[in-house]
Design a protein around this motif. Structure first.
Motif, PDB file in Angstrom:
ATOM      1  N   VAL A  63       0.862  -1.175   0.000  1.00 46.37           N
ATOM      2  CA  VAL A  63       0.000   0.000   0.000  1.00 46.37           C
ATOM      3  C   VAL A  63       0.902   1.230   0.000  1.00 46.37           C
ATOM      4  N   GLU A  64       0.664   2.130  -0.959  1.00 46.32           N
ATOM      5  CA  GLU A  64       1.495   3.320  -1.131  1.00 46.32           C
ATOM      6  C   GLU A  64       0.628   4.575  -1.147  1.00 46.32           C
ATOM      7  N   ARG A  65       1.161   5.649  -0.557  1.00 46.81           N
ATOM      8  CA  ARG A  65       0.562   6.982  -0.703  1.00 46.81           C
ATOM      9  C   ARG A  65       1.518   7.813  -1.526  1.00 46.81           C
ATOM     10  N   LEU A  66       1.002   8.377  -2.621  1.00 48.41           N
ATOM     11  CA  LEU A  66       1.817   9.143  -3.552  1.00 48.41           C
ATOM     12  C   LEU A  66       1.339  10.585  -3.619  1.00 48.41           C
ATOM     13  N   ASP A  67       2.178  11.465  -4.128  1.00 46.92           N
ATOM     14  CA  ASP A  67       1.820  12.877  -4.258  1.00 46.92           C
ATOM     15  C   ASP A  67       1.047  13.159  -5.534  1.00 46.92           C
ATOM     16  N   GLU A  68       1.184  12.269  -6.522  1.00 46.84           N
ATOM     17  CA  GLU A  68       0.486  12.458  -7.798  1.00 46.84           C
ATOM     18  C   GLU A  68       0.193  11.097  -8.414  1.00 46.84           C
TER      19      GLU A  68
END
Length: 168
Positions: A63-68
């Motif tokens: 699970v990843e949180r990205l800026d774009e």
């Protein structure tokens, strides 16, 4: 990019949950109501329901949180997207009937969630994977800030995904 989780996720009934703000568990039907995809239920505020091929045991999950928005990785066999609206910063990620794996914080903004899968049919066939066996099916959930938009099926190749897309 922030990695929220990367490892083996225990579950039963092929269900993984991501919940924010202390909301209750998502309802399997209500989580996908009105959507075209059946793999990632985002119809209930503050929570996501992730469906796997494996019934019981452990799957590979990142699970990843990205800026774009990330580039679309076409090596995945299944790819769906939904909008996700956290109702609070507290985030809990865990499989149904499994111990809690992640408890962290997530900025409260509108997100797009891309759920990608590999080997769902193999997971469905194997049915159960114990902790001492290698994972069969793998999943990736990516979150990035975005305005709400309808859910979409970007790629579908397996019979298992086809079943879930029709089952909601």
């Amino acid at each position: 990019m922030t990695t929220i989780f990367d490892g083996r996720m225990g579950l039963t009934f092929g269900q993984i949950y991501l919940m924010t703000g202390g909301v209750d568990w998502p309802d399997v039907d209500d989580a996908r109501r009105g959507q075209v995809n059946g793999l990632c239920g985002g119809a209930q505020s503050g929570r996501l329901l992730l469906i796997t091929g494996l019934h019981t045991g452990e799957v590979g999950l990142r699970v990843e949180r990205l800026d774009e928005e990330p580039a679309l990785d076409d090596t995945w066999e299944e790819i769906v997207e939904v909008s996700f609206e956290p109702v609070g910063p507290e985030l809990v990620l865990h499989g149904l009937d499994a111990g809690m794996y992640v408890s962290t914080e997530l900025p409260v903004v509108s997100y797009r969630a891309r759920y990608s899968a590999a080997d769902m049919d193999k997971g469905k066939e194997v049915d159960v994977v114990s902790a001492d066996e290698p994972v069969v099916d793998r999943y990736l959930l990516q979150l990035w800030p975005a305005e709400p938009a309808p859910d979409v099926i970007r790629k579908q190749t397996s019979a298992t995904a086809s079943y879930w897309h029709q089952e909601h």
